[in-house]
Design an enzyme around this catalytic site. Structure first.
Site, PDB file in Angstrom:
ATOM      1  N   CYS A   1       0.605  -1.296  -0.070  1.00 23.19           N
ATOM      2  CA  CYS A   1      -0.033  -0.007  -0.106  1.00 23.19           C
ATOM      3  C   CYS A   1       0.745   1.212   0.197  1.00 23.19           C
ATOM      4  O   CYS A   1       0.417   2.279  -0.409  1.00 23.19           O
ATOM      5  CB  CYS A   1      -0.980  -0.100   1.239  1.00 23.19           C
ATOM      6  SG  CYS A   1      -0.088  -0.354   2.624  1.00 23.19           S
ATOM      7  N   ASP A   2       2.053   0.965   0.405  1.00 22.55           N
ATOM      8  CA  ASP A   2       2.999   2.089   0.420  1.00 22.55           C
ATOM      9  C   ASP A   2       3.866   2.400  -0.740  1.00 22.55           C
ATOM     10  O   ASP A   2       4.260   3.535  -0.952  1.00 22.55           O
ATOM     11  CB  ASP A   2       4.153   2.232   1.542  1.00 22.55           C
ATOM     12  CG  ASP A   2       3.399   2.459   3.065  1.00 22.55           C
ATOM     13  OD1 ASP A   2       2.099   2.998   3.097  1.00 22.55           O
ATOM     14  OD2 ASP A   2       4.129   2.163   4.027  1.00 22.55           O
TER      15      ASP A   2
ATOM     16  N   GLN B   1       6.011  -4.999   9.147  1.00 20.85           N
ATOM     17  CA  GLN B   1       5.325  -5.812   7.865  1.00 20.85           C
ATOM     18  C   GLN B   1       6.062  -5.720   6.826  1.00 20.85           C
ATOM     19  O   GLN B   1       6.204  -6.761   5.993  1.00 20.85           O
ATOM     20  CB  GLN B   1       3.852  -5.341   7.606  1.00 20.85           C
ATOM     21  CG  GLN B   1       2.660  -5.422   8.626  1.00 20.85           C
ATOM     22  CD  GLN B   1       2.876  -4.713   9.743  1.00 20.85           C
ATOM     23  OE1 GLN B   1       3.321  -3.578   9.706  1.00 20.85           O
ATOM     24  NE2 GLN B   1       1.885  -4.915  10.834  1.00 20.85           N
TER      25      GLN B   1
ATOM     26  N   GLU C   1       7.782  -0.171  11.136  1.00 17.03           N
ATOM     27  CA  GLU C   1       6.461  -1.194  11.178  1.00 17.03           C
ATOM     28  C   GLU C   1       7.007  -2.430  10.521  1.00 17.03           C
ATOM     29  O   GLU C   1       8.128  -2.210   9.676  1.00 17.03           O
ATOM     30  CB  GLU C   1       5.539  -0.485  10.306  1.00 17.03           C
ATOM     31  CG  GLU C   1       5.900  -0.153   8.621  1.00 17.03           C
ATOM     32  CD  GLU C   1       5.769  -1.268   7.842  1.00 17.03           C
ATOM     33  OE1 GLU C   1       5.297  -2.291   8.326  1.00 17.03           O
ATOM     34  OE2 GLU C   1       6.171  -0.987   6.755  1.00 17.03           O
TER      35      GLU C   1
ATOM     36  N   ALA D   1     -20.443  -2.827  17.296  1.00 20.41           N
ATOM     37  CA  ALA D   1     -19.745  -3.523  16.088  1.00 20.41           C
ATOM     38  C   ALA D   1     -19.112  -2.261  15.038  1.00 20.41           C
ATOM     39  O   ALA D   1     -18.818  -2.622  13.681  1.00 20.41           O
ATOM     40  CB  ALA D   1     -21.152  -3.903  15.018  1.00 20.41           C
TER      41      ALA D   1
END
Length: 428
Positions: free
Chosen positions: A57-58, A123, A121, A197
């Site tokens: 996504c980056d 990931q 991060e 929710a």
């Protein structure tokens, strides 16, 4: 191809969160299943000998080796423009191209999470490894490019073990995990309850469950929404009106109804704690406005963290990561320098092998001529070995390069330049 030339062949072209909007990166995104075919097309179009496409996504970028990296980089940018289609900007240039040492540093920085939107991060390293593996299995990665990725992984490991750049949660969900871990220690075996929710509540619940909570129960004002969330979480469903009964078995309660009425009151929680025999309960209120009466903090064994508390923890840790980034960049610089040094040293290997072969050939020739006379044999060997270098040094001195030759010989040999016996004529 000599070792130093490997780094000069490295090229990286792409777009990231700093150079392009999300809409462009979405248009460029390459799914894992598509990667082998897309890489084959890009390699052919840009004359890459091997390549990996990293798509997150980056960022979307192609890492490859080419005989003419600058030209290949331009061709890759054109290919990315074509893939972007109508999402390609009409003005400006959203793509970057890195080559040689700069590309190597970029690869190391990306793998070490220093080029991410959130520094540190975890990931990205897994994403780099996955992209590398997909390309490798499809035959797009040769031994040279594979070696550079392995060096990037070694750099990322040093960054994570030797610096604090990855320490501390930087999102609301990870901040909640940190607080829960500080309170309970291991989360394995604990039970959770999600009241409401809302998307943020589901995200926090999912993160807690991934860290080992034994089970989750979901209760929401609309039962159909509760069942949808419970299905995604693999959780049980409870009636919202019976939420205090459900809280009896919950160690962690996540609240996110998004309503305007309190869901957990001080008096209701006091009764729950009494029936739980004062076992601690951790309440995470990520609803705006809040679902939990703030005064519950006055109760023993009730620990309330609202959204602003978790955001403050995340922001503090983001600041600490940025402060520690300089130490991580130092590690990257060291690793890049070490790779370049190692590659240059490998470039000298053929010269060393050739020198050894030359000396060995001369040794064998002298032995064949003089046999077992050690003194004459060694004297003749030295004369033979020094004849060529001596003539070369004289020629260099005549051409004005005596200082350079002297410096090189001093670097290679522990020379004593004190004059001794006159030089004997060299024996061919």
């Amino acid at each position: 191809m000599s070792a130093p030339d490997l780094i000069s062949r490295l090229v990286i072209a792409g777009a990231n969160h700093r150079t392009s909007p999300l809409s462009l990166r979405d248009a460029l995104f390459v799914e894992d299943m598509e990667a082998p075919t897309q890489l084959a097309a890009w390699r052919a179009a840009s004359e890459l000998s091997s390549a990996v496409v990293l798509s997150t996504c980056d960022r979307v970028e192609v890492i490859g080796l080419a005989e003419h990296p600058e030209a290949s980089g331009r061709l890759l940018c054109q290919a990315l423009f074509e893939r972007a289609g109508d999402k390609a900007p009409r003005g400006g240039h959203p793509f970057y191209v890195h080559t040689a040492d700069t590309a190597l540093k970029h690869l190391f920085a990306v793998s070490s999470s220093l080029d991410s939107m959130v520094v540190g991060e975890p990931q990205i390293l897994g994403q780099v490894k996955a992209a590398h593996q997909v390309a490798k299995e499809a035959g797009h990665v040769d031994a040279d490019l594979d070696g550079l990725f392995q060096a990037a992984y070694a750099c990322a490991k040093r960054v994570r073990t030797e610096t604090a750049v990855a320490e501390g949660p930087v999102s609301v969900a990870t901040a909640a995990i940190q607080v829960a871990s500080d309170l309970f220690g291991e989360l394995t075996g604990l039970n959770g309850l999600l009241l409401g929710a809302g998307e943020m509540g589901e995200l926090v619940a999912e993160s807690l469950k991934s860290r080992g909570l034994a089970q989750f129960t979901v209760a929401a004002p609309r039962e159909t929404r509760a069942r949808d969330v419970a299905r995604r979480l693999g959780a049980h469903v409870a009636e919202f009106e019976a939420r205090e009964e459900a809280m009896l078995g919950a160690d962690v309660v996540v609240c996110c109804t998004g309503g305007r009425h309190l869901v957990v009151s001080e008096e209701g929680l006091r009764q729950v704690l009494r029936r739980r025999r004062q076992r601690p309960i951790f309440l995470i209120d990520v609803s705006l406005p809040g679902d939990v009466e703030p005064t519950v903090e006055r109760l023993d064994n009730a620990f309330l963290y609202a959204l602003e508390d978790l955001e403050r923890i995340a922001e503090q840790n983001r600041g600490r990561r940025e402060a520690n980034a300089q130490a991580a960049w130092t590690v990257v610089e060291q690793e890049v320098a070490e790779v370049l040094k190692s590659r240059r040293q490998r470039g000298a290997v053929p010269l060393i092998v050739g020198l050894r072969g030359h000396f060995e050939a001369e040794r064998r020739r002298v032995l064949a001529e003089l046999g077992d006379d050690a003194e004459r044999t060694t004297e003749r060997l030295i004369q033979r070995l020094l004849h060529g270098p001596s003539e070369g040094l004289r020629q260099l001195a005549e051409e004005g390069f005596e200082a350079e030759a002297r410096a090189l010989l001093r670097r290679l040999f522990p020379l004593d330049e004190t004059p001794s016996d006159p030089e004997s004529p060299p024996d061919r």
